[in-house]
Design an enzyme around this catalytic site. Structure first.
Site, PDB file in Angstrom:
ATOM      1  N   HIS A 287       0.851  -1.202   0.000  1.00 32.94           N
ATOM      2  CA  HIS A 287       0.000   0.000   0.000  1.00 32.94           C
ATOM      3  C   HIS A 287       0.880   1.242   0.000  1.00 32.94           C
ATOM      4  O   HIS A 287       2.100   1.146   0.104  1.00 32.94           O
ATOM      5  CB  HIS A 287      -0.979  -0.004   1.182  1.00 32.94           C
ATOM      6  CG  HIS A 287      -0.343   0.115   2.533  1.00 32.94           C
ATOM      7  ND1 HIS A 287       0.442  -0.880   3.083  1.00 32.94           N
ATOM      8  CD2 HIS A 287      -0.370   1.108   3.468  1.00 32.94           C
ATOM      9  CE1 HIS A 287       0.850  -0.523   4.280  1.00 32.94           C
ATOM     10  NE2 HIS A 287       0.382   0.687   4.539  1.00 32.94           N
TER      11      HIS A 287
ATOM     12  N   HIS B 290       1.481   3.992   1.947  1.00 32.73           N
ATOM     13  CA  HIS B 290       2.051   4.767   3.045  1.00 32.73           C
ATOM     14  C   HIS B 290       3.575   4.865   2.940  1.00 32.73           C
ATOM     15  O   HIS B 290       4.252   3.910   2.558  1.00 32.73           O
ATOM     16  CB  HIS B 290       1.636   4.176   4.394  1.00 32.73           C
ATOM     17  CG  HIS B 290       0.223   4.509   4.762  1.00 32.73           C
ATOM     18  ND1 HIS B 290      -0.477   3.821   5.725  1.00 32.73           N
ATOM     19  CD2 HIS B 290      -0.631   5.467   4.300  1.00 32.73           C
ATOM     20  CE1 HIS B 290      -1.699   4.336   5.835  1.00 32.73           C
ATOM     21  NE2 HIS B 290      -1.816   5.322   4.983  1.00 32.73           N
TER      22      HIS B 290
END
Length: 256
Positions: free
Chosen positions: A54, A56
């Protein structure tokens, strides 16, 4: 040639999982390039792929420096155009093979922590980023409790002996919350003793496995009578469905 999985430590509590044989390696969620480059140099490994769960920064921040050191290697990741370095964008049901390591993965979409979150499942184990932690789950920064509940259900449907490689050493803090929610869970009591011993020796508590998480993780135990009673008492109302219990549990953990 057999493949090993090694936790490269980064920041305060991140693990960058390194899949390697004697010569090649791939890394999962390299938030920081420096410890990866040092590990490759120390072990005479050539980085041949980068795997992203993901967007982040603590999972993607090292990509550019790694690509500068190892140009033209594939970067696998979710369908998020904001992660511009991804060369192979993946969706639910896709399969990939890290040919130089002989490792195959199936892709699972697991929104909740973020909307773009994916997990990688194969014979070697489950690389689930910040979706499932040992004795916990990720905060809901973008998704809904319903999405996270469904995503965790997808992961717990995997074989019980599946190794679970999550990306943070949060286990002790997660156990403290799990104890408040289900204090008489003997499996949790036993697990805490083992975890305390691991951390006293500065040894990772990961990987976990699916069966252990089913036994100790409150977010996977929304059917437990003791847990339901304690969550309902905390909310001041009797909760009916497991999804309601999960949402209340996540809210309680956010403020624990």
């Amino acid at each position: 040639m057999s493949v090993s999985v090694f936790p490269i430590k980064a920041f305060n509590d991140n693990y960058i999982w390194c899949l390697h044989n004697k010569t090649q390696c791939s890394v999962v969620d390299p938030g920081d390039a420096a410890p990866v480059l040092a590990y490759c140099q120390d072990n005479q490994l050539t980085l041949s792929a980068i795997i992203i769960t993901h967007h982040h920064w603590d999972h993607t921040g090292g990509i550019d420096a790694l690509l500068a050191a190892f140009p033209n290697i594939p970067v696998y990741g979710p369908q998020n155009k904001n992660i511009k370095q991804i060369t192979v964008r993946l969706s639910q049901g896709d399969d990939i093979e890290l040919a130089l390591l002989g490792v195959k993965f199936s892709i699972l979409e697991v929104p909740g922590h973020t909307l773009d979150h994916i997990a990688y499942y194969g014979d070697i184990g489950l690389f689930c980023g910040d979706t499932l932690f040992s004795a916990g789950c990720g905060r809901l920064f973008e998704g809904t409790p319903q999405q996270m509940f469904a995503s965790l259900s997808k992961l717990t449907a995997l074989p019980a002996d599946t190794a679970v490689y999550c990306t943070h050493e949060y286990t002790m803090a997660n156990i403290a919350f799990a104890e408040a929610v289900e204090p008489n869970n003997q499996a949790l009591i036993d697990y805490k003793r083992w975890v305390n011993q691991q951390r006293a020796e500065n040894t990772p508590t990961l990987p976990s496995n699916i069966q252990r998480e089913l036994d100790v993780n409150p977010f996977l135990r929304c059917h437990s009578a003791e847990l339901v009673a304690n969550v309902s008492q905390n909310m001041g109302a009797m909760l009916a469905s497991e999804q309601e219990i999960f949402a209340s549990l996540r809210s309680w953990k956010d403020n624990f």
